[in-house]
Design a protein around this motif. Structure first.
Motif, PDB file in Angstrom:
ATOM      1  N   THR C  39      47.755  45.183  34.952  1.00 29.09           N
ATOM      2  CA  THR C  39      46.516  45.270  34.200  1.00 29.09           C
ATOM      3  C   THR C  39      46.209  46.867  34.335  1.00 29.09           C
ATOM      4  O   THR C  39      46.621  47.457  35.023  1.00 29.09           O
ATOM      5  CB  THR C  39      45.402  44.263  34.754  1.00 29.09           C
ATOM      6  OG1 THR C  39      45.271  44.776  36.145  1.00 29.09           O
ATOM      7  CG2 THR C  39      45.631  42.876  34.523  1.00 29.09           C
ATOM      8  N   PRO C  40      45.248  47.243  33.322  1.00 29.13           N
ATOM      9  CA  PRO C  40      44.851  48.660  33.559  1.00 29.13           C
ATOM     10  C   PRO C  40      44.012  48.630  34.923  1.00 29.13           C
ATOM     11  O   PRO C  40      44.190  49.816  35.524  1.00 29.13           O
ATOM     12  CB  PRO C  40      43.873  48.805  32.346  1.00 29.13           C
ATOM     13  CG  PRO C  40      44.288  47.801  31.395  1.00 29.13           C
ATOM     14  CD  PRO C  40      44.919  46.527  32.160  1.00 29.13           C
ATOM     15  N   GLU C  41      43.412  47.962  35.281  1.00 30.88           N
ATOM     16  CA  GLU C  41      42.830  48.002  36.700  1.00 30.88           C
ATOM     17  C   GLU C  41      43.873  48.210  37.713  1.00 30.88           C
ATOM     18  O   GLU C  41      43.530  48.824  38.925  1.00 30.88           O
ATOM     19  CB  GLU C  41      41.744  46.668  36.706  1.00 30.88           C
ATOM     20  CG  GLU C  41      41.248  46.605  38.199  1.00 30.88           C
ATOM     21  CD  GLU C  41      40.493  47.879  38.604  1.00 30.88           C
ATOM     22  OE1 GLU C  41      39.871  48.452  37.953  1.00 30.88           O
ATOM     23  OE2 GLU C  41      40.652  47.965  40.102  1.00 30.88           O
ATOM     24  N   LYS C  42      44.791  47.380  37.584  1.00 31.11           N
ATOM     25  CA  LYS C  42      45.916  47.638  38.506  1.00 31.11           C
ATOM     26  C   LYS C  42      46.442  48.885  38.731  1.00 31.11           C
ATOM     27  O   LYS C  42      46.634  49.599  39.588  1.00 31.11           O
ATOM     28  CB  LYS C  42      47.097  46.512  38.395  1.00 31.11           C
ATOM     29  CG  LYS C  42      48.188  46.433  39.139  1.00 31.11           C
ATOM     30  CD  LYS C  42      47.949  45.737  40.600  1.00 31.11           C
ATOM     31  CE  LYS C  42      49.084  45.946  41.276  1.00 31.11           C
ATOM     32  NZ  LYS C  42      48.653  45.416  42.718  1.00 31.11           N
ATOM     33  N   ARG C  44      45.114  51.577  37.523  1.00 31.21           N
ATOM     34  CA  ARG C  44      44.144  52.558  37.900  1.00 31.21           C
ATOM     35  C   ARG C  44      43.932  52.611  39.489  1.00 31.21           C
ATOM     36  O   ARG C  44      43.945  53.523  40.274  1.00 31.21           O
ATOM     37  CB  ARG C  44      42.718  52.211  37.421  1.00 31.21           C
ATOM     38  CG  ARG C  44      41.642  53.207  37.505  1.00 31.21           C
ATOM     39  CD  ARG C  44      40.067  52.550  37.562  1.00 31.21           C
ATOM     40  NE  ARG C  44      39.893  51.559  38.556  1.00 31.21           N
ATOM     41  CZ  ARG C  44      39.421  51.756  39.608  1.00 31.21           C
ATOM     42  NH1 ARG C  44      39.715  53.274  40.083  1.00 31.21           N
ATOM     43  NH2 ARG C  44      39.427  50.903  40.638  1.00 31.21           N
ATOM     44  N   ALA C  45      43.922  51.524  39.914  1.00 22.01           N
ATOM     45  CA  ALA C  45      43.872  51.435  41.478  1.00 22.01           C
ATOM     46  C   ALA C  45      45.072  51.993  42.421  1.00 22.01           C
ATOM     47  O   ALA C  45      44.781  52.550  43.201  1.00 22.01           O
ATOM     48  CB  ALA C  45      43.785  49.810  41.855  1.00 22.01           C
ATOM     49  N   GLN C  48      44.979  55.670  42.356  1.00 20.19           N
ATOM     50  CA  GLN C  48      43.858  56.133  43.209  1.00 20.19           C
ATOM     51  C   GLN C  48      44.661  56.199  44.625  1.00 20.19           C
ATOM     52  O   GLN C  48      43.888  56.519  45.474  1.00 20.19           O
ATOM     53  CB  GLN C  48      42.793  55.084  43.473  1.00 20.19           C
ATOM     54  CG  GLN C  48      41.885  55.121  42.178  1.00 20.19           C
ATOM     55  CD  GLN C  48      41.485  56.521  41.539  1.00 20.19           C
ATOM     56  OE1 GLN C  48      40.899  57.255  42.461  1.00 20.19           O
ATOM     57  NE2 GLN C  48      41.691  56.710  40.483  1.00 20.19           N
ATOM     58  N   THR C 156      52.127  51.319  38.191  1.00 23.15           N
ATOM     59  CA  THR C 156      51.414  50.304  39.127  1.00 23.15           C
ATOM     60  C   THR C 156      51.699  50.361  40.588  1.00 23.15           C
ATOM     61  O   THR C 156      52.293  51.530  41.132  1.00 23.15           O
ATOM     62  CB  THR C 156      51.969  48.784  38.983  1.00 23.15           C
ATOM     63  OG1 THR C 156      51.327  47.723  39.541  1.00 23.15           O
ATOM     64  CG2 THR C 156      53.369  48.490  39.534  1.00 23.15           C
TER      65      THR C 156
ATOM     66  N   ARG D  51      41.227  56.943  35.520  1.00 25.32           N
ATOM     67  CA  ARG D  51      39.798  56.321  35.452  1.00 25.32           C
ATOM     68  C   ARG D  51      39.964  54.741  34.752  1.00 25.32           C
ATOM     69  O   ARG D  51      39.234  53.966  35.184  1.00 25.32           O
ATOM     70  CB  ARG D  51      38.832  57.186  34.623  1.00 25.32           C
ATOM     71  CG  ARG D  51      38.495  58.389  35.454  1.00 25.32           C
ATOM     72  CD  ARG D  51      37.511  58.132  36.633  1.00 25.32           C
ATOM     73  NE  ARG D  51      37.070  59.480  37.251  1.00 25.32           N
ATOM     74  CZ  ARG D  51      37.597  59.891  38.551  1.00 25.32           C
ATOM     75  NH1 ARG D  51      38.610  59.346  38.876  1.00 25.32           N
ATOM     76  NH2 ARG D  51      37.506  61.085  38.810  1.00 25.32           N
ATOM     77  N   GLN D  52      40.817  54.881  33.893  1.00 27.53           N
ATOM     78  CA  GLN D  52      40.903  53.520  32.935  1.00 27.53           C
ATOM     79  C   GLN D  52      42.079  52.633  33.119  1.00 27.53           C
ATOM     80  O   GLN D  52      42.334  51.771  32.913  1.00 27.53           O
ATOM     81  CB  GLN D  52      41.009  54.174  31.346  1.00 27.53           C
ATOM     82  CG  GLN D  52      39.685  54.931  30.997  1.00 27.53           C
ATOM     83  CD  GLN D  52      39.959  55.688  29.650  1.00 27.53           C
ATOM     84  OE1 GLN D  52      40.044  54.871  28.604  1.00 27.53           O
ATOM     85  NE2 GLN D  52      39.844  56.775  29.375  1.00 27.53           N
ATOM     86  N   GLY D  53      43.325  53.206  33.640  1.00 31.79           N
ATOM     87  CA  GLY D  53      44.405  52.599  34.024  1.00 31.79           C
ATOM     88  C   GLY D  53      45.156  52.452  32.950  1.00 31.79           C
ATOM     89  O   GLY D  53      45.801  51.564  32.611  1.00 31.79           O
ATOM     90  N   LYS D  54      44.838  53.342  31.843  1.00 27.67           N
ATOM     91  CA  LYS D  54      45.591  53.311  30.398  1.00 27.67           C
ATOM     92  C   LYS D  54      46.713  54.097  30.221  1.00 27.67           C
ATOM     93  O   LYS D  54      46.798  55.298  30.860  1.00 27.67           O
ATOM     94  CB  LYS D  54      44.758  53.832  29.335  1.00 27.67           C
ATOM     95  CG  LYS D  54      45.030  53.522  27.843  1.00 27.67           C
ATOM     96  CD  LYS D  54      44.260  54.503  26.917  1.00 27.67           C
ATOM     97  CE  LYS D  54      42.575  53.905  27.085  1.00 27.67           C
ATOM     98  NZ  LYS D  54      42.031  54.735  26.109  1.00 27.67           N
TER      99      LYS D  54
END
Lengths: 321, 321, 321, 321
Positions: C39-42, C44-45, C48, C156, D51-54
């Protein structure tokens, strides 16, 4: 025989396929089709015709400037150097004592330039020549009806039929069909006859037209073209010729005389009669030579490369007078 | 003539190159070399020799099971299907009315299987045939001495010289050299003679050995091999043959009889004499046939594909008796 | 979960295929399979996590010295120059004002070196991922489940599981299987855990073994190999990882633990779970780096080339710490 | 800095080459050029920007419908199936227990679609980057300055400069040049700045124009094109960016602003500055996305395939926000 018939239905094509079929004629295992008509005696007699020792190549150049436009995935040959003169001078071959060399490779569709179709090239109503199924041609190549059985078979009498000359023109127009009477007329004009086992070279002049206008244009399957009418199917069958070839991309007149089936003459003559078909033959120099000396028949040698499983082969056909 | 000489220096090679040179013999523009010996009269007479109408193909199969191992970048042919029987049945061709087809392509080094070397294939002391420089062969191909001028030239008398038969063995051993007297002996055994303009097929039996042992092994340039000694260079020059071919990867005996220059016979005979060289010819069936009927000469047709700029060509040579 | 189970029947495979299936989970039109877990959140994390700015390439070299031996038609990449430095100096580019250039091309199976399998690469009992039929993959390529939908998806968290390190050896032996507890053990040793959407890199050490012995040998599908046991299928499914990759030719232990079906884990996990599988990853430098800094997870970016209709793609995966 | 200068002489180009040269800056052995500006700290900071994971793919499709027309020998990719669904159903894979598979291959110029130039791609006055000679690039590939050293280097901050948006138009016209003030203006419009080690994506809109008119036309080097003026060479050098890429075939405005040297910016910036150049990037979706969210910088990962000796590489660049 059929004459000047302009349009056909799928029913006509199926009827001709049935009437002009050689399936089983040379046994169920046969993969040669009408090339069976080239007997040793035929080859011997053809060789005896050589009187002048003159050889003409009927192949176009194999290179990036060929007729292909990418239609149906066919591109022109890609020739690349694996080693070249630059390597000779640059020191790239200094691992070899004294000798230097060049080497090259090719990538090409087997039917991108002057070529034979094999009997595995066309299917009609789910079958190829001699009642064979599509699963015999997988990604691994053709198990049956490949070009390989012809490796030592294509040495026979060739005859040039110069149809535009018969018609008093430089070339047939795109869309202009060749009929059986044109073939007979061209033979008569040439003071020759078509015999069992011959390979007949039918000149339409389309290549001369391309030369004149300075480019291949839509020659390779996307434009109208002169060529054989489906009406020639019976002539091809009855004459018991071994094969024929033209100076066009696809042998047949385009449009085809029917919209119900593409390239119907292939469906009848290649699939059912089992005829050998050659395409993209350069017949212009031969035609000029024949016009000069009045000799329209010759020894003809055009061996395919025995590429395992291949459904066609690039060739450099030789007309030897 | 040189006989049974076992070792050579680079000085010997240069001396032979000078003595057996045809540079300039047919003019500064010549790109044919000894193929000039194939005159129309020669072609005519050769065709007249056809008595039985029997055709033998001298090509090996072109496929992934060929002799190449990757040495010097040469791989075996890669044949791939652009359309196959699976597409016929799967509906992938439903855009075409009724007709279905298969189509294929090839990727191959031009010298991976049965082939001619062109006169642009080898350089010696910075020059190829007829005093030409390496810059004539760029990544765009050979501007001079390519295979293309031979497109309508290779129709002449062929003669088989079966050296292992002469020696009473199945094949010559790897490293066993063929000398001029072996060539003369094989011709005498065959009750024939070598004439100007002939193409001479020298059988070493190496391919039979590979067949017997069930694999190509180090056939393609990496192992010892039977073949012509450099001592044959004068014979080749004096006989005024048009070309010769063998059933080996590289014509010459390996090791070469000198460590100072690789493939010295190429340096002398191809570069200076301008001889046509054929390699990886399958001569086994021909040899068996000649042994049967006692006829060791025949009409020989082996047209190269006219690939623009090519320094070699795949061929399917035809011996026609 | 299945543990240390050594042998399986086709019935077991079919049962697992049913139990670990994601067909329909993301809709009937889905072509991503478990990549949906990224996912986008995956992403993004995962980004980071980059702390050091260190990048490691996990690709082997793409060249003629690669692992392929021709098995199943797969050869190593053929790289050729269309223009090179020799042309720069020889004058072959004198048609261009001042600037000179080089240019090159490649011929390669898409899965000859470091690569992703697409979901169209494997069929089991007549179907590929998401209940799709073979006619969707013709000679024209894959209409569904090609590599193209993944063009912007493979970013990812990556995790290295170094199994030989866990087992205190340099590499797993050919034929040695990796079981779920090995995967868990390697994660525990690395003080990390496997999370949804991760791509898991499983090191067997086979590539290190090849390096040590100085050649690829029978690495590419023809010899025994270490790799995942079919027993891992449930682990792969339950963990909801996006994909996994190994340093072997074919992911799975060879022999396979069943003779009734080849590569059963592909049949279950690729076809039914819809997992992304990578092969021929070079994990040795990464393993050394992880052992040094103790960090076994990282940002992982490995975009496929969006080759229309492709059933795999060459890649240069990047582990970024 | 140079501004709006419209025409240049070969003397100007040589002067710029001298002034904007990085030869020796990172040592005589350096093969990275300005990619040296991508430090671990730079990579780390760039990743933190996510920031968005895009993820956006900047590659065009790799297929036969690509931009190439054969100019300079560059063709579009040829993708072929080695095994396909037809083989799955036809029985051609019945030698394998239960599992069935598809497999494919590609033939393509390395710079036929979205790609990086390596520093061995261009020569100016007989030298490539870092004072290297043409003999380092033979038919065997580039010994120096190949794409391979970049295998783990291309992970940095990317910035989109949308020049047509700055100019209030859909695309720049063929022949319209981009000047340094346009680059600065686009950065200002985007409320961002160009920093050392960035990779700058310069959008001209030419691909959007092709999409609008429904075909590539003369995009691939044969027609006029929008692109960078030679006047940008100083900007490129002073900004100390790692690389730049455009949505055009050749980066530079065509015609070039000088007839004395082709692609003069390549001669100055690639050869002397040692800049990484990307071409045929699809920046349209990225531009739309940036216009939406106002974020014009992102993490950028575009690893080349490590093809031994290659002077370029196909890529699928990823912009990750």
């Amino acid at each position: 025989m059929e004459k000047k018939r302009l349009s056909f239905t799928i029913g006509d094509v199926r009827d001709m396929a049935r009437r002009f079929s050689n399936w089983g004629r040379w046994g169920n295992e046969d993969e040669l089709g009408t090339v069976n008509f080239i007997t040793p005696e035929k080859t011997r007699a053809a060789a005896q015709r050589v009187r002048q020792g003159k050889v003409l190549s009927l192949a176009i150049d194999f290179d990036k400037n060929g007729p292909q436009s990418g239609f149906a995935g066919r591109m022109n040959p890609i020739h690349y150097m694996m080693q070249d003169g630059g390597d000779v001078v640059s020191g790239a071959q200094d691992w070899i004592p004294v000798l230097r060399y060049t080497d090259d490779a090719i990538i090409m569709p087997l039917q991108c330039a002057t070529q034979w179709d094999s009997l595995a090239h066309i299917f009609f109503d789910g079958k190829m020549y001699n009642d064979r199924k599509p699963n015999l041609v997988s990604s691994n190549g053709a198990e049956k009806n490949s070009i390989v059985p012809l490796r030592d078979k294509i040495a026979t009498r060739g005859v040039l039929l110069d149809v535009p000359k018969l018609k008093g023109k430089d070339w047939l127009e795109p869309g202009e069909a060749v009929y059986p009477e044109d073939l007979d007329g061209a033979a008569a004009m040439a003071k020759t006859s078509i015999e069992r086992g011959d390979i007949v070279l039918v000149r339409t002049g389309q290549m001369a037209m391309c030369r004149k206008r300075g480019g291949w244009g839509d020659y390779a399957g996307t434009g109208d073209a002169p060529g054989l009418s489906l009406a020639c199917a019976e002539w091809i069958y009855r004459k018991e010729i071994a094969g024929f070839a033209t100076d066009t991309w696809g042998t047949e007149v385009l449009p085809n005389g029917t919209t119900e089936v593409f390239q119907p003459l292939h469906c009848v003559s290649l699939v059912h009669t089992g005829i050998l078909i050659g395409e993209i033959f350069d017949l212009d120099a031969l035609a000029a030579d024949c016009a000069r000396d009045g000799v329209y028949d010759f020894f003809f040698s055009a061996p395919p490369l025995p590429i395992t499983g291949a459904v066609g082969s690039p060739i450099n056909p030789q007309a030897i007078k």
